[in-house]
Design an enzyme around this catalytic site. Structure first.
Site, short mmCIF file in Angstrom:
data_model
loop_
_atom_site.label_atom_id
_atom_site.label_comp_id
_atom_site.label_asym_id
_atom_site.label_seq_id
_atom_site.Cartn_x
_atom_site.Cartn_y
_atom_site.Cartn_z
N LYS A 78 -49.78 -100.89 -40.07
CA LYS A 78 -50.17 -99.51 -40.38
C LYS A 78 -51.68 -99.33 -40.19
CE LYS A 78 -50.83 -98.25 -44.88
NZ LYS A 78 -52.15 -97.64 -45.07
N ASN A 79 -52.45 -100.26 -40.73
CA ASN A 79 -53.90 -100.08 -40.73
C ASN A 79 -54.54 -100.31 -39.36
OD1 ASN A 79 -53.76 -99.39 -43.37
ND2 ASN A 79 -54.71 -101.27 -44.18
N ARG A 131 -55.62 -90.82 -46.89
CA ARG A 131 -57.06 -90.96 -46.90
C ARG A 131 -57.64 -91.27 -45.50
NH1 ARG A 131 -61.05 -94.03 -47.81
NH2 ARG A 131 -62.58 -93.19 -49.25
N CYS A 147 -54.81 -93.17 -52.09
CA CYS A 147 -54.38 -94.09 -53.15
C CYS A 147 -55.35 -94.04 -54.32
CB CYS A 147 -54.38 -95.53 -52.64
SG CYS A 147 -52.84 -96.04 -51.89
N ARG A 166 -63.74 -94.91 -54.10
CA ARG A 166 -63.62 -94.86 -52.63
C ARG A 166 -64.47 -93.77 -51.96
NH1 ARG A 166 -57.49 -96.14 -50.96
NH2 ARG A 166 -58.44 -97.27 -49.27
N ASP A 221 -55.21 -106.02 -50.40
CA ASP A 221 -53.89 -105.42 -50.24
C ASP A 221 -52.75 -106.39 -50.56
OD1 ASP A 221 -54.99 -103.00 -49.63
OD2 ASP A 221 -54.56 -103.07 -47.48
N VAL A 246 -62.92 -106.14 -54.42
CA VAL A 246 -63.13 -105.12 -53.37
C VAL A 246 -63.09 -103.72 -53.98
CG1 VAL A 246 -62.27 -104.17 -51.20
CG2 VAL A 246 -62.20 -106.63 -51.59
N ARG A 250 -44.97 -94.91 -47.22
CA ARG A 250 -46.22 -94.81 -46.46
C ARG A 250 -46.52 -96.12 -45.72
NH1 ARG A 250 -50.94 -94.14 -49.79
NH2 ARG A 250 -51.76 -94.46 -47.73
C1 UD1 Z 1 -59.07 -100.08 -45.80
C2 UD1 Z 1 -57.57 -100.18 -45.73
C3 UD1 Z 1 -57.01 -100.49 -47.13
C4 UD1 Z 1 -57.67 -101.74 -47.70
C5 UD1 Z 1 -59.19 -101.62 -47.62
C6 UD1 Z 1 -59.88 -102.93 -48.00
C7 UD1 Z 1 -57.04 -98.66 -43.93
C8 UD1 Z 1 -56.42 -97.36 -43.52
N1 UD1 Z 1 -57.06 -98.91 -45.25
O1 UD1 Z 1 -59.39 -99.01 -46.67
O2 UD1 Z 1 -55.61 -100.71 -46.99
O3 UD1 Z 1 -57.30 -101.88 -49.05
O4 UD1 Z 1 -59.60 -101.30 -46.29
O5 UD1 Z 1 -59.45 -103.97 -47.21
O6 UD1 Z 1 -57.45 -99.45 -43.11
N2 UD1 Z 1 -67.07 -98.15 -49.87
C9 UD1 Z 1 -68.28 -97.55 -50.16
N3 UD1 Z 1 -68.76 -96.58 -49.30
C10 UD1 Z 1 -68.08 -96.20 -48.19
C11 UD1 Z 1 -66.84 -96.81 -47.91
C12 UD1 Z 1 -66.37 -97.78 -48.77
O7 UD1 Z 1 -68.92 -97.86 -51.15
O8 UD1 Z 1 -68.56 -95.32 -47.45
C13 UD1 Z 1 -66.54 -99.21 -50.77
C14 UD1 Z 1 -65.20 -98.84 -51.40
O9 UD1 Z 1 -65.38 -98.08 -52.58
C15 UD1 Z 1 -64.61 -100.21 -51.68
C16 UD1 Z 1 -65.13 -101.06 -50.51
O10 UD1 Z 1 -66.22 -100.34 -49.96
O11 UD1 Z 1 -65.11 -100.73 -52.87
C17 UD1 Z 1 -64.11 -101.33 -49.41
O12 UD1 Z 1 -63.54 -100.10 -49.00
P1 UD1 Z 1 -63.13 -99.82 -47.49
O13 UD1 Z 1 -63.21 -101.07 -46.67
O14 UD1 Z 1 -63.87 -98.63 -46.98
O15 UD1 Z 1 -61.60 -99.42 -47.63
P2 UD1 Z 1 -60.86 -98.39 -46.70
O16 UD1 Z 1 -61.44 -98.45 -45.33
O17 UD1 Z 1 -60.75 -97.08 -47.37
#
Ligand code: UD1
Length: 439
Positions: free
Chosen positions: A22-23, A97, A121, A126, A311, A333, A403
């Protein structure tokens, strides 16, 4: 609305195929916005998130055709010749998201994009500050209006970008804009997840010039335009789906084989499973797990790839809750990603949360209960617990599962598990599912 009914206690056995990730599929499908034309994909998982992505692309003006390929997986044809609206509205972003991923490609192709601030989620705050910071470094300007992020750019220009966290979708968003920027961009502290490597493979097949995928430094040499790849692109296997079924086998004391798994990307999980005592055999794209007579609990700490995936944390916790002894599961994370703990507790698990860690003390057995799924991976952990518990478990709010897990009921049944999807209002006599299977 539907619920899942599970009758636990049957060791899973047999073989199932793992679907496309999916990702990986979400950013790859969305990345076609950078390049007008017709694109073809194989091994796209049949999931609600894929439907949502295709409907978001449809709303932007890019129609798609979807074709089932056998029992599992989809072929997708996507026409991105025309962009009618450079916008992702709240009703779509709210459901998924990852819709925020249209920001980078739309800015690169059209010079403007409007995206509702994401929900998704319920696992922590996030934010998307790093997405915006990276795109700003490339020349974009943003304003927040009525809950929407509105971005504009006249001329994307390559830049050095230092991410403060290795965000997965943030890295992808910046990468998808940088491929069309004028000059070289470098993303430092980039995420190293295999799904990003797959996105790079796809962007490269359209003519993008990128180095360093799978490392924390991505170097992108912008090109004036991309062209659709000649051949259909096959999406990478889903390491989280694969890991979930391995843990379903472990928690039930079963032996299973999964095929189509990205074995090389799963080393942290496989290493931890071996520490538990499971026998793991692997080939190029298959994994066989044989459960130990008596496993030992193993502590984990989640981390960005190649660390233990967040995950898989909830599913790991379910599996550890039945092993004699204790261990600590630390979530590093996301904050607030322990919503499954209370529900596992209702099934008899002994888990105590202290800050970002959960202390798990193994119990002899779990008992079936009615439990509520709160997010995608939490739902999976409750199913694992239900497969091992004594008696009947009902899992409510299973739309989260749709999902991210393709035909989960069918796959668990292929492994001999007693599970059914029924309307929330119906009841099945206790024991009827096992009886059907002759157990
Ligand atoms: C992606 C995955 C999700 C997985 C996550 C971590 C997809 C669609 N989803 O989510 O399944 O659980 O990676 O492996 O690929 N953060 C910030 N600022 C930002 C962005 C993120 O502080 O601008 C922080 C978040 O709050 C979190 C950490 O970075 O603590 C990791 O988040 P992130 O890697 O961005 O997760 P997603 O990309 O949303």
């Amino acid at each position: 609305m539907d619920k899942l009914v599970i009758e636990g206690g049957i060791p899973l056995s047999g073989s199932i195929p793992i679907g496309g990730a999916k990702n990986a599929a979400l950013p790859i499908l969305i990345s076609t916005l950078t390049c007008g034309g017709t694109h073809h994909f194989r091994n796209v998982p049949q999931l609600v998130d894929i439907e949502s992505t295709l409907s978001l692309l449809g709303r932007i003006g890019c129609p798609s055709r979807v074709e089932a390929t056998g029992d599992f997986g989809l072929g997708v044809e996507l026409d991105t010749s025309r962009i009618a609206f450079s916008e992702a509205p709240y009703n779509l972003v709210r459901k998924m998201r990852a819709s925020v991923l249209v920001l980078g490609p739309l800015l690169a192709r059209c010079g403007q994009a409007t995206v509702a601030l994401p929900g998704g989620c319920a696992i922590g705050v996030r934010p998307i500050d790093q997405h915006l910071m990276g795109l700003e470094a490339l020349g974009c300007v943003f304003k927040l209006e009525n809950g929407n992020i509105e971005g504009r750019v006249k001329h994307l220009k390559g830049a050095e970008i230092n991410l403060s966290v290795p965000t997965v979708t943030g890295t992808e968003n910046i990468l998808m804009a940088a491929v069309l920027a004028d000059g070289v961009s470098v993303i430092h502290n980039a995420a190293r997840e295999p799904e990003i490597v797959d996105l790079v493979r796809f962007l490269r097949s359209m003519g993008a010039r990128i180095k360093g995928e799978g490392t924390s430094t991505l170097e992108i040499d912008g090109v004036p335009a991309l062209r659709p790849a000649r051949e259909a692109f096959s999406i990478l296997g889903d390491r989280i789906e694969a890991g979930t079924y391995l843990l379903a086998a472990l928690i039930t004391g079963g032996n299973i084989t999964i095929t189509g798994a990205p074995v090389a990307d799963m080393s942290s999980l496989l290493q931890h499973l071996r520490q538990v005592g499971a026998e793991i055999e692997t080939g190029d794209d298959w994994i066989r797990l044989t459960s130990p007579e008596k496993g030992v609990p193993v502590s984990i700490e989640t981390a960005p790839h190649p660390g233990f995936p967040t995950d898989m944390q909830a599913q790991w916790m379910a599996a550890m809750s039945l092993l004699s002894g204790s261990c600590i599961i630390s979530e590093k994370v996301f904050e607030n990603r322990f919503m499954h703990v209370a529900e596992l507790g209702r099934m008899g698990a002994n888990i105590r949360i202290q800050g970002p860690s959960a202390h798990v003390s193994g119990v002899d057995s779990l008992t079936g209960a009615t439990v509520m799924a709160t997010d995608l991976r939490a739902s999976a952990s409750l199913i694992l617990a239900g497969l091992a518990a004594k008696g009947q478990t009902e899992v409510l709010r299973i739309y989260h599962l749709d999902r991210g897990y393709e035909k989960l009921v069918k796959k668990i049944k292929m492994l001999g598990g007693a599970i059914a999807r029924v309307s929330t209002h119906s009841t099945l006599p206790v024991g009827s599912l096992r009886q059907e299977l002759g157990n």
